[in-house]
Scaffold this motif. Structure first.
Motif, PDB file in Angstrom:
ATOM      1  N   ILE A   1      -8.270  -4.344  11.112  1.00 23.49           N
ATOM      2  CA  ILE A   1      -6.523  -4.252  11.709  1.00 23.49           C
ATOM      3  C   ILE A   1      -5.428  -5.018  11.181  1.00 23.49           C
ATOM      4  CG2 ILE A   1      -5.649  -5.920  13.782  1.00 23.49           C
ATOM      5  CD1 ILE A   1      -9.230  -6.327  14.614  1.00 23.49           C
ATOM      6  N   GLY A   2      -4.176  -3.595  10.600  1.00 27.03           N
ATOM      7  CA  GLY A   2      -2.780  -4.183  10.220  1.00 27.03           C
ATOM      8  C   GLY A   2      -2.118  -5.653  11.143  1.00 27.03           C
ATOM      9  N   GLY A   3      -1.786  -5.848  10.191  1.00 28.78           N
ATOM     10  CA  GLY A   3      -0.314  -6.855  10.928  1.00 28.78           C
ATOM     11  C   GLY A   3       0.436  -5.983  11.384  1.00 28.78           C
TER      12      GLY A   3
ATOM     13  N   MET B   1      -1.810  -1.446  13.556  1.00 30.29           N
ATOM     14  CA  MET B   1      -2.476  -0.376  13.748  1.00 30.29           C
ATOM     15  C   MET B   1      -4.097  -0.818  14.000  1.00 30.29           C
ATOM     16  SD  MET B   1      -2.413   2.137  10.019  1.00 30.29           S
ATOM     17  CE  MET B   1      -0.487   2.634  10.367  1.00 30.29           C
ATOM     18  N   LEU B   2      -5.401   0.051  13.952  1.00 30.32           N
ATOM     19  CA  LEU B   2      -5.943   0.670  13.767  1.00 30.32           C
ATOM     20  C   LEU B   2      -6.621   1.053  12.860  1.00 30.32           C
ATOM     21  CD1 LEU B   2      -7.954  -0.951  17.220  1.00 30.32           C
ATOM     22  CD2 LEU B   2      -7.013  -2.921  15.253  1.00 30.32           C
ATOM     23  N   LEU B   3      -7.222   1.264  12.194  1.00 27.52           N
ATOM     24  CA  LEU B   3      -8.415   2.165  10.936  1.00 27.52           C
ATOM     25  C   LEU B   3      -9.702   1.929  11.353  1.00 27.52           C
ATOM     26  CD1 LEU B   3      -7.031   3.307   7.354  1.00 27.52           C
ATOM     27  CD2 LEU B   3      -9.665   2.896   8.130  1.00 27.52           C
TER      28      LEU B   3
ATOM     29  N   HIS C   1      -7.854  11.591   5.305  1.00 24.47           N
ATOM     30  CA  HIS C   1      -8.729  10.784   4.817  1.00 24.47           C
ATOM     31  C   HIS C   1     -10.191  10.716   6.415  1.00 24.47           C
ATOM     32  CE1 HIS C   1      -6.981  10.044   1.015  1.00 24.47           C
ATOM     33  NE2 HIS C   1      -6.227   8.406   1.930  1.00 24.47           N
ATOM     34  N   ASP C   2      -9.835  11.495   6.992  1.00 26.70           N
ATOM     35  CA  ASP C   2     -10.409  11.599   8.009  1.00 26.70           C
ATOM     36  C   ASP C   2     -10.623  10.121   8.349  1.00 26.70           C
ATOM     37  OD1 ASP C   2     -11.045  14.374   7.668  1.00 26.70           O
ATOM     38  OD2 ASP C   2     -12.440  14.075   6.457  1.00 26.70           O
ATOM     39  N   ASN C   3      -9.495   9.174   8.267  1.00 30.26           N
ATOM     40  CA  ASN C   3     -10.404   8.006   9.019  1.00 30.26           C
ATOM     41  C   ASN C   3      -9.403   8.047  10.470  1.00 30.26           C
ATOM     42  OD1 ASN C   3     -11.216   6.286   7.103  1.00 30.26           O
ATOM     43  ND2 ASN C   3      -9.207   6.519   6.836  1.00 30.26           N
TER      44      ASN C   3
ATOM     45  N   LEU D   1     -18.167  -3.497   9.590  1.00 32.05           N
ATOM     46  CA  LEU D   1     -17.177  -5.037   9.035  1.00 32.05           C
ATOM     47  C   LEU D   1     -15.932  -4.344  10.208  1.00 32.05           C
ATOM     48  CD1 LEU D   1     -17.064  -5.325   5.002  1.00 32.05           C
ATOM     49  CD2 LEU D   1     -18.871  -5.983   6.364  1.00 32.05           C
ATOM     50  N   ILE D   2     -15.634  -5.510  10.689  1.00 26.32           N
ATOM     51  CA  ILE D   2     -13.707  -5.524  10.910  1.00 26.32           C
ATOM     52  C   ILE D   2     -13.574  -6.563  10.047  1.00 26.32           C
ATOM     53  CG2 ILE D   2     -12.891  -6.186  12.639  1.00 26.32           C
ATOM     54  CD1 ILE D   2     -15.013  -5.444  14.851  1.00 26.32           C
ATOM     55  N   LEU D   3     -11.918  -6.120   9.883  1.00 25.01           N
ATOM     56  CA  LEU D   3     -11.253  -6.750   9.559  1.00 25.01           C
ATOM     57  C   LEU D   3      -9.368  -6.984   9.889  1.00 25.01           C
ATOM     58  CD1 LEU D   3     -10.773  -8.357   5.957  1.00 25.01           C
ATOM     59  CD2 LEU D   3     -10.420  -5.950   5.343  1.00 25.01           C
TER      60      LEU D   3
END
Length: 541
Positions: free
Chosen positions: A275-277, A185-187, A230-232, A306-308
């Motif tokens: 970036i989700g697992g 998943m990308l948020l 949440h508008d993401n 940021l990128i996390l």
């Protein structure tokens, strides 16, 4: 299968056409009868009717005027006008305006059936074009991105589908086939300057981000784009090649960085990307989303651009299991407000089954379920104009004490009892409301028999939609409104004939018949006697 309405002020014509013509041979399943244009309009208000056969010459409102009114209010109802030679010009006018077909009198049964068959066939072809597969598919294709986004948003909020149902939806909407596959998943959180944009500008930005993502990820990944509450901007990502998880993660992070840079360069704005697992779809979707959203709050916070990469749940401090059944769509409050009692009971059982599996005696989880259920009940009660204290009685004091339950069984029993009380109250109010509506309808009809007692006039009086009024009246009384009006008129007619010296035409006018001839025909059909014969028979000489 079609329904037919025959209209003529001469009762014997209506009876002959309705009873002797073999309408079932052209798939007509129901034949309605009206003895004036006004009665015809009442029936049309109450029943879906495909075809009307009407005489042109009728008192009050002609068949031509009736056809025009039908075209205005029921544009998918077709008319056949029965006209004499003297009325031929008027019939032609109707044809030109597209309101009707016509037949010249005298007409044989064969001619009438053939014309009706042709009219119904044309109507069937029109509907076939409206619901044609090609047209539906074209419309669906045009709206696919929006529909895919809506489905993903529902899934993120906990909406549950059967596996077969979800697979069918994914196939229909041409979304990536993620069923039983691993996905990431990308948020994407929109930051400066995007929050200051108006709704249309934000929509264009989201569209642009989607196009950029498709371009950058296309070589190695499939994407399913949506948007959360949440508008993401959310992307579900599926790898198209067999690679190690480390290699997939490296590609995903590199491409996410390129996306962030492209947004900054070409859309002139900033985003943070989480970036989700990797997890299995659909079983781990809500878990992954919750984990990613928690990481956004706890690890990114107010920092920008940021990128996390979000690890497993254990990587987040203080992470506890969630009671997903409490929050999935439709919510408890939505089910309660809609009166979907069966689904509500299923949800409650699912919540307590989940609660038992998570250490049900924990006060934390008991409190969470108790507060969620109490909030739903209170919200729905207040929307219905009911004070919660009057609804649940002595249990209201227990609510004020905080959490009055120490075990899931106590909470479960209380929940089912309160919902049962709410259901009983709701069903009683519905019944009372319907009884009151029937009383209003009948009172209006009785005081307005000499005027307009059409379904529309009745609906206007009670401030409700005519279809609703018609259906509720039939449900509660077992008869149609038009049947009640007819029966009341005949009862009043019999009463006036025996209790007054009024002339027949005066009684007819009192009962809403503009022409005495029509009243005489209808009364004779009802009693077997003309009004004068009825009066002579029952009054002493």
């Amino acid at each position: 299968m079609a329904r037919l309405l025959i209209v003529d002020d001469e009762a014997h014509v209506v009876e002959r056409l309705a009873g002797l013509v073999p309408w079932d041979s052209i798939q007509v399943t129901k034949v309605y009868k009206a003895y004036s244009a006004y009665e015809a309009l009442e029936l049309l208000e109450e029943h879906p009717i495909e075809l009307v056969i009407t005489d042109i010459r009728m008192p009050g409102m002609s068949g031509l005027e009736l056809a025009a009114e039908i075209q205005r209010k029921w544009h998918k109802t077709r008319c056949i006008l029965l006209s004499g030679h003297a009325d031929f010009g008027y019939a032609q006018e109707a044809i030109v305006r597209g309101t009707a077909s016509y037949l010249l009198k005298p007409v044989t049964d064969e001619e009438l059936l053939q014309t009706a068959r042709e009219v119904l066939h044309r109507l069937e072809e029109e509907w076939a074009q409206i619901i044609s597969r090609e047209r539906i598919e074209r419309t669906l294709r045009e709206n696919l991105p929006q529909l895919r986004g809506q489905l993903l948003a529902e899934l993120l909020q906990g909406r549950r589908y059967s596996r077969e149902g979800l697979a069918n939806k994914i196939k229909l909407l041409e979304a990536p086939d993620l069923m039983d596959s691993f996905f990431a998943m990308l948020l994407v959180r929109l930051e400066d300057p995007f929050p200051g944009y108006d709704a249309q500008s934000i929509a264009l930005v989201e569209y642009g981000i989607g196009n950029m993502a498709e371009e950058l990820f296309a070589q190695h990944f499939q994407l399913w784009q949506g948007k959360d509450a949440h508008d993401n901007v959310i992307f579900l990502v599926k790898s198209m090649s067999e690679t190690s998880e480390a290699e997939r993660n490296e590609r995903l992070e590199r491409t996410a960085s390129q996306l962030q840079h492209a947004i900054r360069t070409y859309l002139k704005g900033q985003v943070s990307i989480l970036i989700g697992g990797w997890g299995a779809f659909p079983d781990e979707l809500t878990t992954m989303y919750d984990r990613t959203l928690t990481a956004l709050r706890q690890r990114v916070g107010g920092e920008q651009e940021l990128i996390l990469s979000v690890g497993e749940a254990s990587d987040l401090p203080g992470k506890l299991p969630l009671l997903h059944s409490v929050y999935q769509l439709p919510t408890i409050a939505q089910l309660l407000e809609a009166g979907q009692w069966g689904k509500l009971e299923e949800r409650i059982e699912a919540i307590f089954a989940e609660l038992k599996g998570m250490g049900a005696e924990s006060e934390e989880y008991l409190l969470e379920v108790f507060l969620s259920i109490s909030s739903a009940i209170t919200q729905t009660a207040h929307k219905s104009g009911i004070l919660l204290s009057s609804l649940i009685g002595p249990d209201y004091d227990r609510l004020l004490q905080g959490t009055p339950f120490r075990t899931w069984k106590q909470l479960h029993d209380w929940t089912m009892e309160v919902f049962g009380q709410f259901r009983s109250r709701s069903e009683a109010e519905t019944k009372d409301s319907r009884v009151g509506l029937i009383r209003q309808v009948r009172a209006f009809i009785e005081e307005s028999l000499s005027e307009d007692v059409s379904l529309q006039a009745i609906a206007d009086r009670v401030y409700l939609h005519p279809v609703y009024v018609s259906k509720i009246y039939k449900l509660e009384t077992g008869e149609n409104i038009s049947d009640y009006v007819y029966r009341l008129r005949m009862e009043k007619a019999a009463e006036l004939l025996l209790s007054s010296q009024e002339k027949i035409y005066e009684i007819a006018a009192k009962l809403g018949y503009q022409r005495a001839h029509s009243f005489i025909n209808v009364f004779k059909k009802h009693t077997g006697l003309t009004p004068q014969e009825y009066r002579d028979k029952h009054l002493p000489s």
